[in-house]
Design a protein around this motif. Structure first.
Motif, PDB file in Angstrom:
ATOM      1  N   VAL A   1       0.519  -1.372  -0.053  1.00 43.65           N
ATOM      2  CA  VAL A   1       0.185  -0.265   0.157  1.00 43.65           C
ATOM      3  C   VAL A   1       1.149   1.306  -0.017  1.00 43.65           C
ATOM      4  O   VAL A   1       0.806   2.520  -0.508  1.00 43.65           O
TER       5      VAL A   1
ATOM      6  N   ALA B   1       2.184   0.524  -7.153  1.00 49.02           N
ATOM      7  CA  ALA B   1       1.658   0.061  -6.270  1.00 49.02           C
ATOM      8  C   ALA B   1       0.806  -0.820  -7.488  1.00 49.02           C
ATOM      9  O   ALA B   1      -0.164   0.095  -8.649  1.00 49.02           O
ATOM     10  N   ASP B   2       0.598  -1.925  -7.060  1.00 51.39           N
ATOM     11  CA  ASP B   2      -0.597  -3.299  -7.944  1.00 51.39           C
ATOM     12  C   ASP B   2      -2.035  -2.603  -7.150  1.00 51.39           C
ATOM     13  O   ASP B   2      -2.398  -3.786  -6.055  1.00 51.39           O
ATOM     14  N   GLU B   3      -2.751  -2.351  -7.562  1.00 46.41           N
ATOM     15  CA  GLU B   3      -4.433  -1.752  -6.587  1.00 46.41           C
ATOM     16  C   GLU B   3      -4.996  -3.341  -6.447  1.00 46.41           C
ATOM     17  O   GLU B   3      -5.597  -4.379  -5.880  1.00 46.41           O
TER      18      GLU B   3
ATOM     19  N   LEU C   1      -3.853  -5.941  -4.795  1.00 50.81           N
ATOM     20  CA  LEU C   1      -4.139  -4.622  -2.994  1.00 50.81           C
ATOM     21  C   LEU C   1      -5.708  -5.164  -2.869  1.00 50.81           C
ATOM     22  O   LEU C   1      -6.115  -5.550  -1.667  1.00 50.81           O
ATOM     23  N   LEU C   2      -6.292  -5.297  -3.678  1.00 55.17           N
ATOM     24  CA  LEU C   2      -7.361  -5.169  -3.228  1.00 55.17           C
ATOM     25  C   LEU C   2      -7.800  -6.809  -3.412  1.00 55.17           C
ATOM     26  O   LEU C   2      -8.404  -7.584  -2.288  1.00 55.17           O
TER      27      LEU C   2
ATOM     28  N   GLU D   1     -12.202  -2.631   0.829  1.00 57.50           N
ATOM     29  CA  GLU D   1     -12.085  -2.318  -0.340  1.00 57.50           C
ATOM     30  C   GLU D   1     -11.972  -0.567  -0.211  1.00 57.50           C
ATOM     31  O   GLU D   1     -10.488  -0.222  -0.759  1.00 57.50           O
TER      32      GLU D   1
ATOM     33  N   VAL E   1      -8.532   0.623   0.912  1.00 58.46           N
ATOM     34  CA  VAL E   1      -7.269   0.247   0.196  1.00 58.46           C
ATOM     35  C   VAL E   1      -7.100   1.799  -0.600  1.00 58.46           C
ATOM     36  O   VAL E   1      -6.019   1.911  -0.703  1.00 58.46           O
ATOM     37  N   ILE E   2      -8.529   1.881  -0.870  1.00 52.86           N
ATOM     38  CA  ILE E   2      -8.519   2.900  -1.790  1.00 52.86           C
ATOM     39  C   ILE E   2      -7.913   4.560  -0.968  1.00 52.86           C
ATOM     40  O   ILE E   2      -7.210   5.447  -1.392  1.00 52.86           O
TER      41      ILE E   2
ATOM     42  N   ARG F   1      -4.142   4.027  -0.175  1.00 52.77           N
ATOM     43  CA  ARG F   1      -2.852   4.982  -1.307  1.00 52.77           C
ATOM     44  C   ARG F   1      -2.947   6.446  -1.401  1.00 52.77           C
ATOM     45  O   ARG F   1      -2.184   7.044  -1.727  1.00 52.77           O
TER      46      ARG F   1
END
Ligand SMILES: [Zn+2]
Length: 355
Positions: free
Chosen positions: A238, A245-247, A250-251, A341, A344-345, A348
């Motif tokens: 994160v 970052a690879d979302e 992460l998700l 979820e 995470v957003i 970031r």
């Protein structure tokens, strides 16, 4: 560094300063008290004071500027020995306990020699809760007949985990818990001025440090260790720089915690609390590493790297968001996977947010 860096421990600090200025230093000490209140820092300062070459009549050592003080601070003074665990031959990692071997090689074989360049030989046995009973027993003779220029400093959170025969032969200094106001003062004094400082909810941060994770974390307990590993991996991902970052990853990490393997609301809460604990440590390492100790000291390097990318004000925002998510899942009963979820957003968005 000087004694002023240790806050809220006047009795212990005064006693050490008195021993130095009256030249009545004991052969063995035990510094005990809760984690994160300055014991290890005090041991380092005391060692520095014992080797300090300053001739000042007015100030209590350490002076912090003479060559000896510099060497102790950099960990290269030949007469100040911090006892280390052995490496495990198969894994190359430090062993979890300190047994008879390291005590014999690092302490006993040197304890009756003369100091090489300083005035005394100082041995620091930090995390003494990891020293085995047999290893302590092997120290007894040295404790009974200390050589006049040898000082042993035992640092432990738990006095009564030490053998009574050891306790009775040492000067004991208790380091007390810091109350909320004292912790707030330390953090506040150490936070950089400017951006975000006024917005820091220090009370919130302090209440984290009084949380149960700080008291009870034990990297050996399987489930917790696993949970911490995934929380750390999550924070590493994160906090990756923008664009790196690879979302999707992460998700899916978040989904794995929230939905995978029949995990429950309780699992998600545990994960979020682990993240809070790690973020708290990252912030402590960023702003007050000399005064407050991280709970997860064994992964300090990884935590520092994350902190470097995140920045102080971003971290403060991140703490706030994770705290809100924890409340949402725990008290408002929102859908755990949706909450993760959106966490995470929003996390970031805090990375590198100034500071
Ligand atoms: Zn000095």
């Amino acid at each position: 560094m000087d004694w002023g860096i240790i806050q809220g421990q006047d009795a212990a600090v005064e006693s050490l300063r008195r021993d130095i200025s009256s030249d009545r230093v004991g052969g063995a000490y035990i510094f005990y008290g809760p984690e994160g209140v300055g014991k290890a820092t005090a041991a380092g300062l005391f060692a520095q004071a014992l080797e300090c070459e300053s001739k000042s009549e007015t100030e209590t050592p350490p002076c912090g500027v003479c060559p000896a003080c510099g060497k102790v601070e950099r960990g290269v003074h030949p007469d100040v020995i911090t006892v280390r665990p052995e490496k495990d031959k198969s894994t190359g990692q430090d062993r979890k306990t300190i047994g008879v071997g390291p005590i014999r090689e690092q302490v006993l074989e040197r304890a009756h020699q003369r100091p090489q360049e300083g005035r005394r030989l100082v041995f620091i046995l930090d995390n003494a809760q990891t020293v085995t009973i047999q290893a302590f027993n092997s120290l007894l003779k040295t404790l009974e007949e200390p050589s006049p220029d040898t000082v042993l400093i035992i640092v432990t959170p738990n006095l009564h985990a030490l053998p009574p025969t050891v306790i009775s032969r040492c000067r004991r200094l208790r380091f007390r818990s810091l109350n909320r106001a004292e912790q707030r003062g330390i953090l506040s004094a150490n936070l950089p001025d400017g951006e975000g400082k006024e917005e820091v909810d220090l009370d919130r941060l302090i209440s984290l440090s009084l949380g149960r994770l700080g008291q009870a974390f034990d990297a050996d307990s399987g489930a917790l260790a696993e949970q911490r590993e995934s929380a750390l991996a999550f924070l590493e991902e994160v906090s990756a720089p923008v664009g790196k970052a690879d979302e999707a990853v992460l998700l899916s990490m978040a989904a794995g915690v929230a939905g995978g393997g029949g995990s429950t609301r309780k699992d998600v809460l545990g994960f979020l609390e682990m993240i809070l604990g790690l973020l708290r440590d990252i912030l402590v390492l960023e702003v007050a590493p000399d005064v407050l100790e991280p709970w997860n000291a064994d992964v300090e390097k990884a935590l520092r790297a994350i902190g470097g990318r995140w920045g102080v004000s971003g971290l403060i925002q991140a703490l706030d968001r994770v705290r809100n998510a924890t409340r949402d899942v725990g008290e408002i009963n929102t859908n755990p996977s949706l909450t993760l979820e959106s966490l995470v957003i929003s996390l970031r968005g805090t990375v590198g947010a100034g500071g």
